[in-house]
Motif scaffolding. Structure first.
Motif, PDB file in Angstrom:
ATOM      1  N   THR A 177      40.109  18.638  49.670  1.00  0.00           N
ATOM      2  CA  THR A 177      39.527  19.991  49.719  1.00  0.00           C
ATOM      3  C   THR A 177      38.117  19.960  50.269  1.00  0.00           C
ATOM      4  O   THR A 177      37.565  18.901  50.597  1.00  0.00           O
ATOM      5  N   VAL A 178      37.517  21.165  50.369  1.00  0.00           N
ATOM      6  CA  VAL A 178      36.152  21.334  50.864  1.00  0.00           C
ATOM      7  C   VAL A 178      35.344  22.044  49.760  1.00  0.00           C
ATOM      8  O   VAL A 178      35.777  23.054  49.196  1.00  0.00           O
ATOM      9  N   CYS A 179      34.197  21.500  49.471  1.00  0.00           N
ATOM     10  CA  CYS A 179      33.341  22.102  48.441  1.00  0.00           C
ATOM     11  C   CYS A 179      32.691  23.384  48.981  1.00  0.00           C
ATOM     12  O   CYS A 179      32.369  23.462  50.171  1.00  0.00           O
ATOM     13  N   ASP A 180      32.507  24.392  48.094  1.00  0.00           N
ATOM     14  CA  ASP A 180      32.004  25.696  48.557  1.00  0.00           C
ATOM     15  C   ASP A 180      30.488  25.778  48.676  1.00  0.00           C
ATOM     16  O   ASP A 180      29.943  26.859  48.912  1.00  0.00           O
ATOM     17  N   LEU A 216      30.982  32.773  56.133  1.00  0.00           N
ATOM     18  CA  LEU A 216      31.935  33.328  57.088  1.00  0.00           C
ATOM     19  C   LEU A 216      31.955  32.529  58.403  1.00  0.00           C
ATOM     20  O   LEU A 216      32.970  32.501  59.089  1.00  0.00           O
ATOM     21  N   ASN A 217      30.820  31.910  58.766  1.00  0.00           N
ATOM     22  CA  ASN A 217      30.825  31.047  59.961  1.00  0.00           C
ATOM     23  C   ASN A 217      31.779  29.876  59.788  1.00  0.00           C
ATOM     24  O   ASN A 217      32.511  29.509  60.697  1.00  0.00           O
ATOM     25  N   ASP A 218      31.745  29.269  58.580  1.00  0.00           N
ATOM     26  CA  ASP A 218      32.664  28.165  58.307  1.00  0.00           C
ATOM     27  C   ASP A 218      34.101  28.658  58.330  1.00  0.00           C
ATOM     28  O   ASP A 218      35.006  28.016  58.900  1.00  0.00           O
ATOM     29  N   ALA A 219      34.324  29.819  57.704  1.00  0.00           N
ATOM     30  CA  ALA A 219      35.681  30.370  57.659  1.00  0.00           C
ATOM     31  C   ALA A 219      36.197  30.695  59.051  1.00  0.00           C
ATOM     32  O   ALA A 219      37.389  30.525  59.365  1.00  0.00           O
ATOM     33  N   ALA A 220      35.293  31.171  59.963  1.00  0.00           N
ATOM     34  CA  ALA A 220      35.708  31.514  61.325  1.00  0.00           C
ATOM     35  C   ALA A 220      36.257  30.290  62.059  1.00  0.00           C
ATOM     36  O   ALA A 220      37.223  30.377  62.823  1.00  0.00           O
ATOM     37  N   VAL A 221      35.613  29.154  61.821  1.00  0.00           N
ATOM     38  CA  VAL A 221      36.087  27.930  62.477  1.00  0.00           C
ATOM     39  C   VAL A 221      37.476  27.547  61.983  1.00  0.00           C
ATOM     40  O   VAL A 221      38.363  27.154  62.752  1.00  0.00           O
ATOM     41  N   VAL A 222      37.700  27.677  60.671  1.00  0.00           N
ATOM     42  CA  VAL A 222      39.011  27.356  60.106  1.00  0.00           C
ATOM     43  C   VAL A 222      40.077  28.263  60.704  1.00  0.00           C
ATOM     44  O   VAL A 222      41.165  27.808  61.118  1.00  0.00           O
ATOM     45  N   VAL A 237      29.132  22.035  54.307  1.00  0.00           N
ATOM     46  CA  VAL A 237      29.534  22.319  55.683  1.00  0.00           C
ATOM     47  C   VAL A 237      28.634  23.424  56.222  1.00  0.00           C
ATOM     48  O   VAL A 237      28.402  24.436  55.546  1.00  0.00           O
ATOM     49  N   ALA A 238      28.135  23.230  57.457  1.00  0.00           N
ATOM     50  CA  ALA A 238      27.212  24.199  58.039  1.00  0.00           C
ATOM     51  C   ALA A 238      27.600  24.478  59.482  1.00  0.00           C
ATOM     52  O   ALA A 238      27.014  23.947  60.436  1.00  0.00           O
ATOM     53  N   ALA A 282      35.853  19.712  61.675  1.00  0.00           N
ATOM     54  CA  ALA A 282      35.266  18.370  61.710  1.00  0.00           C
ATOM     55  C   ALA A 282      34.057  18.290  62.624  1.00  0.00           C
ATOM     56  O   ALA A 282      33.276  17.343  62.545  1.00  0.00           O
ATOM     57  N   GLU A 283      33.891  19.278  63.512  1.00  0.00           N
ATOM     58  CA  GLU A 283      32.733  19.277  64.404  1.00  0.00           C
ATOM     59  C   GLU A 283      31.466  19.784  63.717  1.00  0.00           C
ATOM     60  O   GLU A 283      30.358  19.599  64.232  1.00  0.00           O
ATOM     61  N   CYS A 284      31.657  20.459  62.588  1.00  0.00           N
ATOM     62  CA  CYS A 284      30.502  21.076  61.945  1.00  0.00           C
ATOM     63  C   CYS A 284      29.679  20.032  61.198  1.00  0.00           C
ATOM     64  O   CYS A 284      30.233  19.055  60.657  1.00  0.00           O
ATOM     65  N   PRO A 285      28.370  20.218  61.140  1.00  0.00           N
ATOM     66  CA  PRO A 285      27.547  19.312  60.331  1.00  0.00           C
ATOM     67  C   PRO A 285      27.979  19.379  58.862  1.00  0.00           C
ATOM     68  O   PRO A 285      28.328  20.433  58.340  1.00  0.00           O
ATOM     69  N   ALA A 286      28.000  18.241  58.213  1.00  0.00           N
ATOM     70  CA  ALA A 286      28.385  18.167  56.802  1.00  0.00           C
ATOM     71  C   ALA A 286      27.945  16.827  56.265  1.00  0.00           C
ATOM     72  O   ALA A 286      27.514  15.939  57.034  1.00  0.00           O
TER      73      ALA A 286
END
Length: 1980
Positions: free
Chosen positions: A1237-1240, A1245-1251, A1281-1282, A1291-1295
């Motif tokens: 999973t991914v921690c909140d 919404l930017n993260d959600a848009a990528v998903v 995740v940012a 996976a491209e997002c900074p985290a």
């Protein structure tokens, strides 16, 4: 030798006296001038006087002289009277003779100044034998050193112009008397022969056969030019001679034929050529052989325009001189010859035409040479037998007045010598006969690419081309035939693997299988000419014993310390001579060293002087390039011309003379120093040589360096055992001229890619092995049994019995062509012979081809302990007792197919001893018992100890025997065993398995690589024949490597080593062990390692083993792989986009954008793990690709490979779970093979848009924290995740780094997206209709299945809804509808039931599964209970408009992709609107507004409703409304059309007329055939159509021609339903009026039943009509009674066959009937008992068929197969004289089997078993020695012995196994890769090989012929550009230009077969009128 210079000439001055003159000039007449003599000779008139007057003293007494002649010589003394008297006497005699006749005796003595010289025996005074006058006697000149300089002097002295030619060898006959001069040596500038150097008068070492001759330009011979025929009856017949370099020479007969002779006859003006003779038919020449391999086309102007070898370059002797007989010679050359009263044109009584009648030849003196000439003249190959006339009876004519005597080389009988009969008579009945082989082409064979004509690569001449022979099955018996055919002694070895270099062009023969006794290679059994699966790396070779004889030397190095250093000497005209060093340099020396096999040149003569020698100078001004193979190829002054003023002679020092520079070499573990494993000494260590590329040139270098003669064999694969030190050399490449192996090219010391088992070996002639080729079995009446003897030192000797057993005996029998060995013993019954033992010990494995391949100890019996000589009895020995019919069983096992082996003999059961017992023996037992294949062969009483006798010991089967008693064994009761050693067998049918060891090699992981199995203690490979994913699945399962991803062949993972153990593996895919799969026997194959099979399994590949570093993100960077716990880079050698694609896929980074090299993302450090990576692009992991072994590389980090991926992260690496659908739920991401999973934290919404973007689910609606969709259970992979919102993957997002967080699952992040995600296309396969079957989904453009894990009715409901198939009625697992192929795309599918597309359901990522195809899911839907409603809108009426269909209560349109007349026809039919007229697209009737429901619709035009078409998933398309499809039908509704037949005998026959607009008119006959006639007859109620006449058979009509180009299916009720041009639209006249002839009776149409897919309406798949829908019948219980009812119902006669298993193709619609059980008497199939309509448990692979008598397919009643599982397999029996009998298996093979299968209508032949596989027959054995070509229609058409003539018993009964496909074979043309048999790429069959046709000039006329030939009506289009795909085989035809009337495409003009300028992108295609039913033949 004295030089004649400054001589004085004494000239007669008429009656006034004499004058002296000098050579420097002549003084004026009447001016006596004193001569100043300073020579030793007194020479009047140019003559040399006797040596008696060569010494003069000043005190000599003056002699008397004629008046006016001085008597003193100032300062030199006086003339002796004797000298002067002799001078005058000779001169006067000559002068008187000239005054009287002007000619000398028999020749021409020249006028002054040459009166002492003449040419005799020629056609004129200027041509002939040279004679000189000395001591009053004429004598000849010896030809030693005689050349063109001497000829020039003779012609000049005689005033005969320039020299034309000089000739040695008494060209103009032998002289008599004295030979005055020898070794005459002129410069060519002298004016008289007396000025030349020579031996003293009369001093010579010659005979008159060496008399020199000259031909000058002023002779009559000048008119002949440079070509003449000699030794014939006149100038137009004789030996061919050509003039070159002033010398006449002959032409070699190699390749000499009538085309060459035609050029000669034309050039000489002698008319046409009659015969081209060879073999020195007109006698042997004596001069040079100037030309060889002459190859004229026949059109050249002169012989010198033809292709040939260089002047003087040949490998011939004068026994091969060519000749010609031209028409102008007047010689009778009879071409009228025949063989009478034989079984074929190539055997019979010899008869020739004589005085208008056929007469026989007398047999007195008749033999094989004469018969051979007859066979050659008739084109019948070579002679086998030359019988007398008793064999072929007496002829009706007389006898020829004389006999013949041939040498055997003549081209015709007319060229043989005439022979008179003894006593002048020859009685009738003693006529000559001949039996020929019958194959002339194959009788020409040669060995090439070696220095000797008796060794080299085998090439055979066929179809006017030389080609090679494949080495499949190639052995010493084949080589024996070649050596015999070439007259090269016996065979020493049969090298394989292209050891004499790879040939070019065609490979003519494959799988040659000679007995060793054939006269020619073409007589051996083999595949058909040109049919092969080989490449030139498998070219066969031969080494014959005659190759060991040294070739005559023509070059040597003399006077040096070694044979490779010294003065260069050449042999010319039998005499050695030197080379002048003028211009001599190291390039010239290089050629000499190469020619002598002395390596390279180190120095030329300027650096080393080896003395001038005492020989004459043969060559001067030599100028070589350094690359020539022979010194005679270099430019030079002609031999003997010029003078060499240099004090030294040319020399050479070659590297071969510096022995100390060579790497030491030895042959180890052989029988002596000249045979063994090759080892070289380097760096103080002995090491081996790898056999990669090892061939005969390399072996030549070895034998030469060791002074061991020439090579006999160059064995590979550690023939002499494995070495122990380093492998020093690999890929050795020698030219064959090197002096030592170290001079050859190689990879470099110690550089290799080899392993133990690849050691190279050599056998040289000095080893003594060659004598082992002479082998015999002595002291027996049979050639296949006796005492073993070898020929050595001109004596036969025996073999010591020490260690002699069946292994050695096997080899002896194999070498002699006597089959396997039966027994091996001592002298015994065969005696001891002469007690000479040649071989001390022999040690064979039993697999060798000949005795010299075994380990042998030569010569003598120094350590022989045995007594007597070894002996052998082979299996084909005629004196063997065949034995009784023993029984066989397996006792005390769990099953009848496993247990202790026991045999019944002498009324008692007994056991078999396990000595030597192995799997080959077990194979025979299992076969004999019908228990499958052998699994194990345990010994040591594995199933308990037996009792009673031990009957057999030392059993040694090959594995091919039919019964155990056929194997070699020790004699009965020869016991040295006890029951503890009882042998046992486990067969596959017992259910007991013994898993073979299995591994994958050559790949980058244990789960990918070349398949290798361990058998007989050795690893070997598997051939890729029939290799597929089912086989690969079993391998992966057994290795625990997951599912199979690919099954590559063609040695994808590199060539293996060792044996090829398995071939034709056929797994079902369900086996748990590879041993359970069907296959050929171990080691039986027709493959090479280039066909090794491979496997790629899913394995344990993880993205954790791969990474991209130093890039902008994780999906771009330098490639690094993890191996042995360390990260390393990948070299960029060969790195491309395919490799990058695999990296991106493995990392879940989408598609590859670039595959970069040169360390684009900085250089790495540490290991470079991989190099030469080669991926196909379809692999799932980099480790599944081919590459060098881990860590083997030649790179540095400046070559590190990199990748840039496009998609960054595949959708399958992220998912939303626990939500209402796949586009809403808890976020989970896949990493390191685990979901997490991914921690909140910071989740927005930017993260959600990528998903949402990554999942294809639209835009993000909300980003939910706090485990809104429940808590996860696995790892928490990401935190903080940012994303910016524009990334393509999460996976491209900074985290934070993977797995590093401080969260709990209560903080799991979630997303809700706007869409429902992607949709996928779906279908149901292999079911009874489109709404029932195996579930398949299309993903990544590849169809795959769905696993049945968790599969239930809810999931099925989504499938049925997506397909528009109603509700789900059933779900199936366990591959209920058969196993699919390819990928398993979906697993653990969980649907809610509300989804509109299966892809919206939850499940594992695409392709992630733990299933096999036996778990494929299936679905049954309620189907089209409400048929698809269709309408046409926005058109002029209801039968034209935009097509719309109703789905889920809403009308929608259809996209025009693929929309055609077939689809439109179904729409029109369903709407009752007639036929389809047009199919407008592009929204022709306006754009719709509602959904686009369908795309890519596929109808066949046979459907009755639109629902029966192949409709893709509803709503799935890639169109917009400007692509809406439309239809125009022929009418608003079908109306009855008035029709009549006029001008005929009754109302049911006549000219067709139709009523339109109140006017009757005719119908044009364009495209008119029986289909249209059938509709007319039906409409008129006139029964069935009998014919459809054209061209106004019943008279020309008048008025309108209403219809044209009608196109009916034959099922329409009225002509108005057929397609046609518009009313009145035609280009016809009444001459083309169509007619019909009907049966005239009201015969009802056949009921609701039909046969489809067959050649006509009376053969095919059974289909019945029910509820207005056609469907098939299941074959359960289907038999001939059922088929009888069908045939009767159709009026097709009786049933012939009742095929099952969809033999005529699988149906597409419902399966209506199952378990049909007719008695045969029913009137219709519907009357037979059966299951209820539509109720069955079948699929379309079980469709039933019927073949009726009226189909034309017959079943032979003269041949049958009995004892087999069905009528198409079993023992062959033939009916003769009312009695059934068997066929003997002598010469029985697939060709004969093919004829039987064709005769029985049983498809193709699968195998041709021998040795009574299906039981022994009884009674007669009717046929034996059958010899079919495979194309015959019946066995009776094949050659065979007479009925009942055989020496067989029923153990040899032949059998056949056919494919059971009871349909005729394809014709010589076909259409392939199209939608049906009437459209596709055109292919033609030629020489048993299918090939394509080039589209150059391809048009409708060509297409018309093709369509007609394949029975598909008229052409619709003639396409090019490989529209239906590119062919893969040969292109047979180009520039085809038919006129459209031909019956076959082969009748059309075109280029010759196989000649073209095309490639497969130009393959021609055709579309025929395929929518016509082809059930009935066209009318004649």
């Amino acid at each position: 030798m004295e030089r004649l210079e400054d001589e004085k000439l004494f000239h007669p001055l008429g009656s006034s006296g004499y004058a002296w003159s000098s050579l420097q000039g002549t003084y004026p007449e009447h001016h006596p001038q004193k001569c100043h003599w300073d020579a030793k000779w007194c020479i009047p008139t140019g003559f040399l006087l006797s040596p008696k007057c060569s010494h003069v003293r000043e005190d000599a007494r003056a002699a008397e002289a004629p008046a006016g002649v001085g008597t003193s010589v100032p300062g030199r003394g006086r003339w002796k009277g004797f000298c002067l008297h002799r001078m005058f006497r000779e001169w006067l005699a000559l002068s008187q003779a000239d005054d009287q006749t002007g000619r000398g005796s028999g020749g021409s003595a020249a006028e002054s100044p040459g009166g002492v010289l003449r040419l005799v025996g020629g056609p004129s005074r200027c041509a002939g034998r040279v004679e000189v006058l000395h001591n009053g006697t004429w004598g000849t000149v010896c030809d030693d050193g005689w050349g063109s300089p001497e000829g020039r002097v003779v012609c000049r002295q005689l005033g005969c112009g320039t020299v034309l030619s000089v000739a040695p060898g008494a060209r103009y006959g032998e002289g008599t008397g004295q030979i005055w001069l020898d070794e005459v040596n002129c410069t060519g500038e002298e004016s008289h022969l007396s000025q030349c150097r020579a031996k003293p008068w009369g001093e010579h070492n010659c005979h008159h056969v060496e008399d020199a001759s000259v031909e000058c330009s002023d002779s009559s011979l000048a008119a002949l030019g440079t070509l003449q025929l000699r030794n014939g009856p006149n100038r137009c017949a004789g030996r061919v001679e050509v003039l070159h370099n002033h010398m006449w020479g002959t032409v070699c007969d190699d390749g000499w034929d009538l085309a060459d002779a035609a050029v000669v006859c034309r050039q000489l003006g002698c008319g046409e050529a009659l015969v081209a003779t060879g073999g020195a038919h007109f006698g042997r020449g004596h001069d040079p052989i100037w030309l060889d391999e002459v190859n004229c086309t026949g059109a050249e102007g002169t012989l010198f325009d033809c292709h040939a070898t260089a002047w003087g370059d040949n490998n011939c002797f004068h026994g091969e001189d060519a000749g010609v007989i031209c028409a102008a010679s007047g010689l009778p050359v009879s071409t009228e010859l025949r063989l009478a009263n034989g079984s074929s044109g190539c055997e019979g009584r010899v008869e020739v035409a004589h005085n208008g009648t056929w007469v026989a030849l007398c047999a007195q003196g008749w033999g094989l040479p004469e018969a051979g000439v007859v066979c050659r003249q008739l084109g019948c190959g070579s002679a086998l037998v030359a019988p007398d006339g008793q064999r072929f009876g007496q002829g009706s004519g007389g006898m020829r007045p004389h006999g013949v005597s041939c040498a055997g080389t003549e081209p015709s009988l007319a060229t043989c010598q005439v022979k008179e009969w003894p006593n002048g008579t020859c009685h009738r009945g003693t006529g000559a006969g001949a039996v020929c082989t019958g194959n002339v082409e194959g009788d020409r064979v040669r060995l090439v690419n070696y220095s000797n004509r008796c060794a080299g690569r085998v090439e055979i001449f066929h179809n006017q081309r030389w080609g090679t022979v494949c080495d499949d099955n190639w052995d010493l018996l084949d080589a024996t035939v070649v050596c015999r055919q070439l007259g090269c002694g016996h065979a020493l070895s049969a090298p394989r693997g292209g050891q004499f270099g790879r040939g070019g062009g065609v490979i003519w023969l494959d799988e040659t299988n000679c007995t060793g006794r054939e006269r020619a290679l073409s007589a051996c059994p083999a595949r058909p000419w040109g049919v092969t699966d080989c490449y030139h790396g498998e070219d066969a070779g031969v080494v014959c014993s005659a190759s060991l004889a040294p070739e005559p030397a023509h070059l040597r190095l003399a006077n040096g310390s070694h044979r490779c250093a010294g003065r260069v000497e050449v042999l010319h005209w039998g005499e050695w001579g030197t080379v002048c060093p003028r211009g001599w340099d190291v390039r010239d020396a290089e050629v000499v060293c190469r020619q002598l096999g002395c390596g390279t040149a180190l120095a030329a003569s300027e650096e080393a002087d080896f003395g001038p020698g005492s020989l004459r100078v043969w060559l001067d001004n030599v100028e070589c390039q350094g690359t020539e193979q022979s010194l005679r190829k270099c430019r030079a002054s002609p031999r003997g011309e010029g003078s060499c003023g240099h004090p030294r002679r040319a020399g050479a020092v070659c590297s071969g003379s510096v022995v100390s520079s060579f790497a030491p070499l030895r042959l180890s573990d052989g029988p002596g120093p000249c045979a063994g494993r090759v080892e070289v000494f380097h760096q103080e260590t002995w090491g081996t040589v790898c056999d990669d590329g090892w061939d005969f040139p390399a072996a030549q270098a070895v034998c030469r360096q060791l002074d061991c003669g020439v090579p006999i064999a160059a064995p590979r694969r550690a023939r002499f055992g494995q070495g122990h030190g380093p492998i020093w050399l690999d890929n050795v490449r020698c030219a064959g001229t090197e002096a030592a192996l170290s001079e050859c090219r190689s990879r470099g010391w110690g550089v290799h890619q080899c392993q133990r088992g690849e050691e190279a070996g050599v056998v040289c002639s000095g080893s003594g092995f060659s004598d082992l080729g002479s082998l015999r079995l002595a002291n027996s009446s049979d050639p296949c049994s006796g005492r073993v003897e070898v020929f050595h030192a001109q004596r036969w000797g025996g073999v010591c019995t020490d260690g002699w057993d069946l292994a050695e005996a096997h080899v002896v029998c194999r070498q002699l062509g006597c089959g396997p060995a039966r027994s091996a013993g001592g002298s015994g019954p065969f005696g001891t012979g002469n007690d000479l033992i040649w071989l001390d010990s022999v040690d064979c494995t039993g697999n060798e081809a000949a005795l010299f391949e075994c380990k042998v100890k030569f010569w003598g019996a120094e350590s022989c302990q045995g007594r007597g000589s070894a002996s052998v009895v082979c299996s084909t020995a005629t004196d063997l007792d065949a034995g009784s019919t023993e029984d066989l069983r397996l006792a005390d096992g769990p099953h009848r197919c496993a247990g202790r082996v026991e045999i019944f003999h002498n009324q008692r059961w007994g056991t078999v001893c396990d000595d030597g017992w192995d799997l080959n023996d077990a194979v025979v037992v299992c076969r004999q018992l019908g228990c499958g294949v052998a699994v194990a062969a345990p010994g040591l009483a594995a199933f308990g100890q037996g009792t009673g006798p031990i009957w057999l010991q030392g059993v040694s089967c090959l594995g091919t025997e039919a019964t155990l008693i056929g194997c070699p064994v020790k004699p009965w009761r020869h016991r040295a065993c006890n029951h503890v050693e009882d042998a046992s067998v486990v067969c596959s049918a017992s259910g007991i398995t013994s898993s073979p060891r299995l591994r994958l090699s050559g790949g980058l992981s244990p789960c990918a690589g070349r398949v290798e199995v361990f058998y007989n203690n050795q690893w070997g490979t598997v051939c890729d024949d029939s290799w597929d994913l089912a086989d690969a699945a079993v391998v992966c399962r057994q290795l625990g490597c997951g599912a199979a991803l690919a099954a590559p062949g063609s040695a994808h993972f590199g060539w293996g080593a060792g044996p090829v153990w398995l071939d034709d593996v056929r797994c079902s895919g369900e086996e748990s062990n590879f041993a359970e799969c069907r296959t050929k026997m171990w080691g039986v194959h027709d493959c090479h390692h280039g066909e090794d099979a491979g496997v790629v399994c899913a394995g344990n590949s993880s993205s954790a083993d791969l990474r991209l570093v130093d890039g902008p993100h994780r999906c771009a960077g330098r490639v690094e792989v993890l191996h042995a716990g360390q990260w390393g880079t990948v070299c960029d050698d060969g790195w491309d986009l395919n490799d990058a694609a695999v990296v991106c896929r493995q990392l879940g980074c989408g598609r590859a954008e670039a595959g970069l090299g040169q360390a684009r993302f900085q250089q790495g450090t540490g290991h470079i793990w991989l190099d030469d990576v080669s991926c196909s692009g379809k692999e799932d992991a980099l480790t599944q690709c081919r590459a060098r072994p881990w860590g083997q590389t030649n790179c540095n980090h400046g070559e590190d490979a990199s990748v840039v991926c496009l998609g960054m992260c595949q959708p399958s690496t992220v998912r939303l779970v626990n939500g209402p659908h796949r586009c809403a739920g808890r976020v989970e991401i896949f990493h390191n093979q685990r979901w997490g999973t991914v921690c909140d934290d910071d989740w927005d919404l930017n993260d959600a848009a990528v998903v949402c973007r990554q999942l294809g689910c639209g835009v993000a609606v909300v980003a939910l924290p706090g485990a809104f969709f429940g808590r996860g259970l696995d790892r928490i992979w990401l935190d903080r995740v940012a994303c910016l919102g524009g990334e393509n993957s999460l996976a491209e997002c900074p985290a934070r780094p993977w797995g590093i967080n401080s969260c709990l699952h209560i903080k799991d992040a979630s997303v809700v997206c706007s869409g429902f995600g992607e949709v996928v296309e779906i279908r149901l396969a292999e079911g009874p209709h489109r709404c029932s079957g195996r579930v398949e989904v299309l993903y990544e453009e590849q169809w795959g299945t769905v696993c049945d894990d968790n599969w239930d009715l809810t999931d099925a409901a989504v499938v049925c809804r997506q397909l528009g198939c109603g509700a789900a009625t059933a779900v199936y697992g366990r591959a209920h509808f058969g196993q699919g192929t390819g990928r398993i795309w979906m697993d653990d599918v969980i649907c809610s039931g509300n989804e509109t597309n299966l892809a919206q359901c939850r499940g594992r990522p695409w392709g992630h599964t733990n299933c096999y195809h036996r778990e494929d899911a299936g679905v049954a839907c309620s189907g089209m209970s409400h048929p698809v409603q269709v309408r046409l809108v926005n058109g002029p009426n209801r039968c034209a408009g935009r097509v719309e269909v109703l789905h889920e209560g809403q009308w929608g349109t259809i996209c025009d992709d693929g929309w055609d007349l077939k689809d439109a026809k179904v729409v029109c039919q369903q709407l009752g609107c007639g036929s389809a007229v047009a199919v407008p697209g592009h929204a022709h009737f306006g754009q719709g507004l509602d959904p686009i429901w369908l795309d890519d619709v596929e109808c066949t035009s046979m459907e009755t409703t639109f629902a029966q078409c192949n409709l893709r998933s509803w709503g799935l398309h890639n169109c917009n409304h400007n692509e809406d499809a439309g239809v125009v039908c022929s009418d608003v509704a079908p109306t009855s059309l008035e029709i009549r037949l006029e001008g005929g005998p009754n109302r049911c026959s006549g000219r067709v007329e139709v009523l339109h607009e109140g006017i009757w008119g005719t119908v044009c006959d364009d495209r008119w055939d029986l289909r249209e006639a059938k509709v007319v007859c039906r409409q008129l109620g006139c029964g069935t159509a009998l014919s459809a006449p054209r061209e106004s058979k019943y008279g020309e009509g008048q008025g309108q021609i209403w219809l044209s180009d009608l196109n009916c299916t034959g099922k329409e009720a009225s002509l108005t339903e057929c397609e046609a041009k518009a009313w009145g639209d035609n280009v016809c006249n009444h001459v083309e009026d169509a007619s019909v002839e009907c049966s005239g009776t009201e015969i009802p149409e056949p009921g609701p039943i039909r046969l489809v897919g067959g050649p006509n309406r009376c053969a095919g798949r059974v289909e019945v009509l029910h509820e207005e829908q056609w469907g098939s019948v299941c074959h359960d219980d289907w038999d001939l009674n059922d088929a009888q009812v069908v045939c009767k119902q159709l009026g097709c006669g009786d049933a012939v066959l009742a095929p099952i298993g969809a033999k005529f193709g699988r149906g597409l619609d419902t399966i209506w009937l199952d378990d049909v059980n007719c008695t045969g008497g029913e009137a219709a199939l519907a009357d037979c008992p059966a299951r209820p309509w539509g109720e069955h448990n079948c699929y379309h692979g079980e469709d039933a068929s019927a073949i009726c008598a009226d189909s034309g397919i017959t079943v032979s009643t003269s041949v049958r197969l009995v004892g087999g599982p069905h009528r198409c397999s079993g023992r062959v029996e033939v009916l003769h004289e009312g009695i059934w009998g068997t066929v003997c298996d002598d010469r029985w093979d697939l060709r004969e089997a093919k004829v039987v299968c064709r005769q029985l209508g049983c498809g193709t032949a699968l195998s041709a078993p021998r040795e009574s596989k299906y039981g022994e027959g009884q009674g007669q054995i009717w046929l034996s020695d059958l010899n079919c070509t495979g194309t015959e229609a019946s066995l009776t058409e094949c050659e065979a012995k007479a009925w009942g003539d055989n020496v067989c018993n029923h153990v040899e009964d032949a059998s056949v196994e056919c494919s059971e496909v009871d349909i005729p074979e394809e014709g010589p043309v076909r259409l392939v890769d199209g939608p049906n048999k009437c459209a596709g790429r055109v292919e033609v069959l030629h020489e048993n090989r299918w090939g394509s046709v080039c589209d150059d000039h391809w048009d409708m006329k060509d297409a018309k012929v093709v369509c007609k030939q394949v029975g598909c009506g008229s052409p619709l289009s003639a396409l090019g550009g490989a529209r239906y795909g590119r062919g893969s085989d040969i292109i047979w035809l180009d520039d085809v230009e038919c006129d459209g009337t031909e019956k076959s495409i082969s009748d059309c003009p075109a280029r010759p077969w196989g000649e073209h300028n095309c490639y497969h992108g130009e393959d021609a295609d055709v579309i025929c009128a395929a929518n016509k039913n082809l059930e009935e033949p066209e009318a004649p």
